[in-house]
Design a protein around this motif. Structure first.
Motif, PDB file in Angstrom:
ATOM      1  N   CYS A 144     -89.635-129.791 -56.880  1.00 60.30           N
ATOM      2  CA  CYS A 144     -89.890-130.020 -58.169  1.00 60.30           C
ATOM      3  C   CYS A 144     -88.810-129.043 -59.130  1.00 60.30           C
ATOM      4  CB  CYS A 144     -91.201-130.120 -58.758  1.00 60.30           C
ATOM      5  SG  CYS A 144     -92.256-131.507 -57.868  1.00 60.30           S
ATOM      6  N   LYS A 145     -89.003-127.891 -58.616  1.00 61.88           N
ATOM      7  CA  LYS A 145     -88.246-126.845 -59.298  1.00 61.88           C
ATOM      8  C   LYS A 145     -86.654-127.140 -59.331  1.00 61.88           C
ATOM      9  CE  LYS A 145     -87.852-121.659 -59.626  1.00 61.88           C
ATOM     10  NZ  LYS A 145     -86.417-121.579 -59.141  1.00 61.88           N
ATOM     11  N   MET A 146     -86.377-127.404 -57.988  1.00 61.30           N
ATOM     12  CA  MET A 146     -84.914-127.979 -57.901  1.00 61.30           C
ATOM     13  C   MET A 146     -84.483-129.042 -58.828  1.00 61.30           C
ATOM     14  SD  MET A 146     -84.351-127.890 -53.665  1.00 61.30           S
ATOM     15  CE  MET A 146     -84.926-126.281 -52.853  1.00 61.30           C
ATOM     16  N   GLU A 147     -85.338-130.017 -58.853  1.00 63.77           N
ATOM     17  CA  GLU A 147     -85.033-131.248 -59.616  1.00 63.77           C
ATOM     18  C   GLU A 147     -84.896-130.729 -61.197  1.00 63.77           C
ATOM     19  OE1 GLU A 147     -86.504-135.802 -60.936  1.00 63.77           O
ATOM     20  OE2 GLU A 147     -87.979-134.401 -59.722  1.00 63.77           O
ATOM     21  N   ALA A 148     -86.096-129.736 -61.724  1.00 57.39           N
ATOM     22  CA  ALA A 148     -85.632-129.302 -63.080  1.00 57.39           C
ATOM     23  C   ALA A 148     -84.508-128.623 -63.445  1.00 57.39           C
ATOM     24  CB  ALA A 148     -86.821-128.577 -63.295  1.00 57.39           C
ATOM     25  N   GLU A 149     -84.040-127.827 -62.297  1.00 55.03           N
ATOM     26  CA  GLU A 149     -82.970-127.252 -62.405  1.00 55.03           C
ATOM     27  C   GLU A 149     -81.841-128.108 -62.642  1.00 55.03           C
ATOM     28  OE1 GLU A 149     -84.395-123.028 -60.423  1.00 55.03           O
ATOM     29  OE2 GLU A 149     -82.821-124.001 -59.392  1.00 55.03           O
ATOM     30  N   VAL A 150     -81.622-129.094 -61.776  1.00 55.92           N
ATOM     31  CA  VAL A 150     -80.507-130.179 -61.636  1.00 55.92           C
ATOM     32  C   VAL A 150     -80.390-130.748 -63.100  1.00 55.92           C
ATOM     33  CG1 VAL A 150     -79.719-132.335 -60.884  1.00 55.92           C
ATOM     34  CG2 VAL A 150     -80.446-130.456 -59.047  1.00 55.92           C
ATOM     35  N   VAL A 151     -81.551-130.927 -63.747  1.00 62.07           N
ATOM     36  CA  VAL A 151     -81.678-131.875 -64.878  1.00 62.07           C
ATOM     37  C   VAL A 151     -81.342-130.727 -65.939  1.00 62.07           C
ATOM     38  CG1 VAL A 151     -83.054-132.848 -66.665  1.00 62.07           C
ATOM     39  CG2 VAL A 151     -83.361-133.547 -64.251  1.00 62.07           C
ATOM     40  N   ARG A 152     -81.721-129.675 -66.012  1.00 65.53           N
ATOM     41  CA  ARG A 152     -81.197-128.394 -67.087  1.00 65.53           C
ATOM     42  C   ARG A 152     -79.807-128.279 -66.850  1.00 65.53           C
ATOM     43  NH1 ARG A 152     -81.979-128.326 -71.889  1.00 65.53           N
ATOM     44  NH2 ARG A 152     -84.094-128.694 -71.145  1.00 65.53           N
ATOM     45  N   MET A 153     -79.216-127.962 -65.514  1.00 66.49           N
ATOM     46  CA  MET A 153     -77.777-127.610 -65.677  1.00 66.49           C
ATOM     47  C   MET A 153     -77.016-128.744 -66.185  1.00 66.49           C
ATOM     48  SD  MET A 153     -77.358-125.605 -62.040  1.00 66.49           S
ATOM     49  CE  MET A 153     -78.117-126.887 -61.094  1.00 66.49           C
ATOM     50  N   THR A 154     -77.308-129.891 -65.702  1.00 66.99           N
ATOM     51  CA  THR A 154     -76.745-131.107 -66.440  1.00 66.99           C
ATOM     52  C   THR A 154     -76.577-131.232 -67.668  1.00 66.99           C
ATOM     53  OG1 THR A 154     -76.954-132.291 -64.103  1.00 66.99           O
ATOM     54  CG2 THR A 154     -76.341-133.590 -65.891  1.00 66.99           C
ATOM     55  N   ALA A 155     -77.922-131.192 -68.432  1.00 70.59           N
ATOM     56  CA  ALA A 155     -77.997-131.228 -69.850  1.00 70.59           C
ATOM     57  C   ALA A 155     -77.136-130.247 -70.483  1.00 70.59           C
ATOM     58  CB  ALA A 155     -79.540-130.904 -70.075  1.00 70.59           C
ATOM     59  N   THR A 156     -77.130-129.076 -69.808  1.00 61.31           N
ATOM     60  CA  THR A 156     -76.341-127.967 -70.466  1.00 61.31           C
ATOM     61  C   THR A 156     -74.790-128.535 -70.698  1.00 61.31           C
ATOM     62  OG1 THR A 156     -77.720-126.401 -69.900  1.00 61.31           O
ATOM     63  CG2 THR A 156     -75.515-125.474 -70.326  1.00 61.31           C
ATOM     64  N   LEU A 157     -74.279-129.006 -69.279  1.00 59.29           N
ATOM     65  CA  LEU A 157     -73.102-129.565 -69.457  1.00 59.29           C
ATOM     66  C   LEU A 157     -72.603-130.390 -70.407  1.00 59.29           C
ATOM     67  CD1 LEU A 157     -72.592-129.766 -65.317  1.00 59.29           C
ATOM     68  CD2 LEU A 157     -71.284-128.004 -66.943  1.00 59.29           C
ATOM     69  N   PHE A 158     -73.755-131.579 -70.777  1.00 57.34           N
ATOM     70  CA  PHE A 158     -73.368-132.399 -71.537  1.00 57.34           C
ATOM     71  C   PHE A 158     -73.611-132.020 -73.113  1.00 57.34           C
ATOM     72  CE2 PHE A 158     -73.276-134.671 -67.742  1.00 57.34           C
ATOM     73  CZ  PHE A 158     -72.158-135.643 -68.123  1.00 57.34           C
ATOM     74  N   HIS A 159     -73.808-130.623 -73.384  1.00 51.43           N
ATOM     75  CA  HIS A 159     -74.078-130.165 -74.597  1.00 51.43           C
ATOM     76  C   HIS A 159     -75.414-130.407 -75.209  1.00 51.43           C
ATOM     77  CE1 HIS A 159     -69.685-129.950 -74.775  1.00 51.43           C
ATOM     78  NE2 HIS A 159     -69.870-128.669 -75.033  1.00 51.43           N
ATOM     79  N   GLY A 160     -76.416-130.575 -74.275  1.00 50.55           N
ATOM     80  CA  GLY A 160     -77.808-130.868 -74.789  1.00 50.55           C
ATOM     81  C   GLY A 160     -78.290-129.473 -75.314  1.00 50.55           C
ATOM     82  N   GLY A 161     -79.384-129.749 -76.175  1.00 50.90           N
ATOM     83  CA  GLY A 161     -79.960-128.449 -77.052  1.00 50.90           C
ATOM     84  C   GLY A 161     -80.994-128.403 -76.351  1.00 50.90           C
TER      85      GLY A 161
ATOM     86  N   SER B  71     -73.080-133.497 -78.131  1.00 51.19           N
ATOM     87  CA  SER B  71     -72.422-132.785 -79.432  1.00 51.19           C
ATOM     88  C   SER B  71     -72.397-133.798 -80.570  1.00 51.19           C
ATOM     89  CB  SER B  71     -71.073-132.240 -78.916  1.00 51.19           C
ATOM     90  OG  SER B  71     -70.259-133.328 -78.578  1.00 51.19           O
ATOM     91  N   ILE B  72     -72.472-135.261 -80.397  1.00 47.59           N
ATOM     92  CA  ILE B  72     -72.469-136.030 -81.420  1.00 47.59           C
ATOM     93  C   ILE B  72     -73.598-136.355 -82.041  1.00 47.59           C
ATOM     94  CG2 ILE B  72     -71.566-138.370 -82.097  1.00 47.59           C
ATOM     95  CD1 ILE B  72     -69.770-138.216 -79.663  1.00 47.59           C
ATOM     96  N   PRO B  73     -73.991-136.183 -83.398  1.00 48.86           N
ATOM     97  CA  PRO B  73     -75.359-136.504 -83.626  1.00 48.86           C
ATOM     98  C   PRO B  73     -75.561-138.172 -83.430  1.00 48.86           C
ATOM     99  CG  PRO B  73     -74.279-135.217 -85.190  1.00 48.86           C
ATOM    100  CD  PRO B  73     -73.180-135.588 -84.221  1.00 48.86           C
ATOM    101  N   GLY B  74     -76.448-138.661 -83.036  1.00 47.53           N
ATOM    102  CA  GLY B  74     -76.896-139.950 -83.081  1.00 47.53           C
ATOM    103  C   GLY B  74     -76.918-140.448 -81.422  1.00 47.53           C
ATOM    104  N   VAL B  75     -76.228-139.766 -80.694  1.00 53.87           N
ATOM    105  CA  VAL B  75     -76.085-140.008 -79.028  1.00 53.87           C
ATOM    106  C   VAL B  75     -77.467-139.339 -78.572  1.00 53.87           C
ATOM    107  CG1 VAL B  75     -75.462-139.327 -76.771  1.00 53.87           C
ATOM    108  CG2 VAL B  75     -73.921-139.727 -78.578  1.00 53.87           C
ATOM    109  N   THR B  76     -78.369-140.527 -78.122  1.00 55.88           N
ATOM    110  CA  THR B  76     -79.776-139.856 -77.844  1.00 55.88           C
ATOM    111  C   THR B  76     -80.102-140.052 -76.474  1.00 55.88           C
ATOM    112  OG1 THR B  76     -80.358-142.421 -78.127  1.00 55.88           O
ATOM    113  CG2 THR B  76     -80.693-140.795 -79.965  1.00 55.88           C
ATOM    114  N   SER B  77     -79.050-140.680 -75.517  1.00 54.63           N
ATOM    115  CA  SER B  77     -79.288-140.761 -73.860  1.00 54.63           C
ATOM    116  C   SER B  77     -77.931-140.517 -73.153  1.00 54.63           C
ATOM    117  CB  SER B  77     -80.087-141.476 -73.519  1.00 54.63           C
ATOM    118  OG  SER B  77     -79.785-143.031 -73.777  1.00 54.63           O
TER     119      SER B  77
END
Length: 539
Positions: A162-179, A321-327
């Motif tokens: 579960c820790k690995m999955e959480a890290e994959v998700v967070r690393m990916t979100a960071t790459l896509f400029h997720g806050g 990075s674009i306001p309005g992109v939600t997923s």
């Protein structure tokens, strides 16, 4: 009194004057039911023309002669598929009495994996296998073996996966400029990522806006996974056209398609057919204007786009990075180079992810909740994906992206110089769509297939595309493809009106058949053939 009101009241007077009470009730009931029926006919999401066409073809199939002809064609097609697939040798149709030894099993697996004639390890296929390196395979095989028994459905038992999955998700979100509020889950592939976003927005709209007849507005080039999700989830698809020159979605048409039941807007970064990228900023502006969530499908090229700036290529904004992109959906098992069965769906806010979940509180087996379609999930895939990302690192992905985009641009440039063919739009990442105004492009597809190339066929309009992978960056592969295209185009132009033959002819014929359900029947036969064993009936 206004004239139109006088007309209405006058009509009512004429209809009801002198009537018995039971007659008034009957007339009123009939009128109301008729009005409801008319509204249902006129205001269904699907067009009246579309429904009428389906009805006509359905009725035609009831005619005995037509039905016999269709059945004969379906059997012919089915027999052809079965004949082709049945050449794969002997089949096991019952369990062996004694278990096979490890050596016997491994020998059998090697034989099965050698079936097929395409030279995918040498870069002769479009997409499908995005990276092949024996050292990486050795690593992920060992990692998968270590985690093969794990299941994130039991986080108390397997907290590490579960820790690995959480890290994959967070690393990916960071790459896509997720806050900080960006979140998501892993899934088994792009279709499930798309489906999860569709479920989240359907349920969100139902809960927050009371929408019971949801629709999504999407380009005609959006991945067919959205259509699949719509069929599963009861969402109507409002498909809008793309510009015929650029192959990106018509924003004005998209805005016209929006109504009070629209639960999501979709844009591709890039799309599958042509590899072009929709104007995500404009789509997000529509989302903000009408307060509708916007999903960006980056399943195909997302793990190239996020590294392209670092690799020296300009990229238009397409992510959080674009306001309005939600997923956003992005496949780690494509240009993330992880083993098959791995993707990520991301949200800008946790509120959307909550609607992705399935939660049951009154089951006798206890309170149950799961984040995706599956309950039990393969922890081995999660671990192998984590291991792949950690092994590549940022610099490794940037280098791989540079090689892939360099090769794509080189192939595109060379193909544009070949007379008698053209490139659809402007490729954004790694897909190059090829068409022709001088000959049937499926002639070229067939000729290249005879040389061992496996490309993707497109329809409406006819085309073929190559999806460039890391294998195409190896020495000589791109040049061979270009030379083969150049040689075969020159050959075709000696007789450009020659009819298409063989398998490629099917694609041309399929486009011309107005009864799309018939094409669906043929497709079902093909899928059936994938499950063929000698005990199956073939008629």
């Amino acid at each position: 009194m206004e004239p139109h009101l006088r007309l209405v009241t006058g009509t009512i007077d004429r209809v009801f004057t002198g009537r018995q009470p039971w007659q008034i009730v009957a007339i009123t009931t009939t009128t109301v039911l008729g009005t409801v029926w008319l509204c249902q006919v006129l205001f269904q999401e699907e067009s009246l023309y579309g429904r009428a066409k389906k009805k006509v073809f359905k009725l035609a199939r009831l005619i005995p002669a037509v039905r016999r002809k269709i059945d004969a064609e379906i059997k012919k097609i089915n027999d052809g598929f079965v004949k082709e697939i049945s050449q794969a040798g002997n089949y096991y149709t019952e369990l062996p009495n004694d278990g096979m030894s490890p050596n016997e099993i491994l020998k059998q697996v090697d034989e099965y994996l050698e079936l097929g004639h395409y030279r995918w390890k040498e870069g002769f296929i479009s997409g499908a296998v995005y990276y092949y390196n024996p050292d990486l395979i050795k690593l992920v095989t060992e990692v998968y073996g270590k985690a093969s028994y794990t299941n994130p459905l039991h986080p108390d038992v397997f907290p590490g996966v579960c820790k690995m999955e959480a890290e994959v998700v967070r690393m990916t979100a960071t790459l896509f400029h997720g806050g900080p509020s960006a979140c998501g889950t892993m899934t088994t592939g792009g279709t499930e990522s798309i489906m999860m976003a569709c479920k989240a927005y359907r349920d969100y709209a139902n809960d927050q806006r009371g929408i019971t007849k949801p629709n999504m507005v999407l380009p005609v080039t959006a991945h067919t996974g959205f259509d699949k999700a719509a069929k599963y989830l009861g969402i109507f698809t409002k498909v809008v056209p793309v510009n015929s020159d650029t192959t990106v979605v018509d924003i004005a048409a998209m805005e016209r398609a929006i109504n009070r039941n629209t639960v999501m807007l979709v844009g591709s970064a890039p799309n599958f057919p042509y590899g072009t990228m929709d104007d995500i900023e404009a789509i997000a502006a529509l989302g903000r204007k009408y307060n509708i969530p916007v999903h960006v499908d980056a399943c195909l090229g997302g793990f190239l786009l996020v590294f392209m700036k670092r690799a020296g290529y300009p990229v238009r904004p397409f992510d959080f990075s674009i306001p309005g992109v939600t997923s956003i959906s992005a496949d780690t098992h494509k240009y993330g180079f992880s083993p098959k069965g791995s993707s990520v769906v991301l949200y800008s806010e946790k509120v959307y992810r909550h609607y992705q979940y399935t939660v049951t509180t009154d089951w006798p087996g206890g309170v149950y909740g799961s984040p995706t379609v599956n309950g039990s999930r393969a922890g081995g895939i999660i671990a192998a994906t984590w291991a792949t990302m950690m092994n590549f690192g940022l610099d490794g992905y940037v280098e791989a992206t540079k090689r892939i985009i360099d090769t794509t641009r080189y192939i595109e440039q060379q193909l544009r110089a070949i007379k008698s063919i053209f490139i659809f739009g402007t490729p954004a990442t790694s897909v190059i769509g090829i068409g022709s105004r001088e000959f049937d492009i499926f002639l070229l597809g067939g000729e290249l297939s005879n040389l061992g190339w496996n490309l993707n066929s497109l329809q409406f309009p006819s085309g073929i595309h190559i999806c460039v992978t890391y294998m195409h960056t190896e020495a000589g592969v791109a040049d061979k493809f270009i030379q083969d295209v150049r040689t075969k185009v020159a050959l075709i132009m000696q007789n450009p009106t020659k009819p298409v033959e063989g398998k490629m002819a099917i694609y041309g014929v399929a486009q011309s058949v107005p009864d799309r359900e018939l094409i669906g029947d043929f497709t079902r036969c093909f899928i059936d053939s994938m499950f063929y064993t000698p005990l199956d009936k073939t008629n």
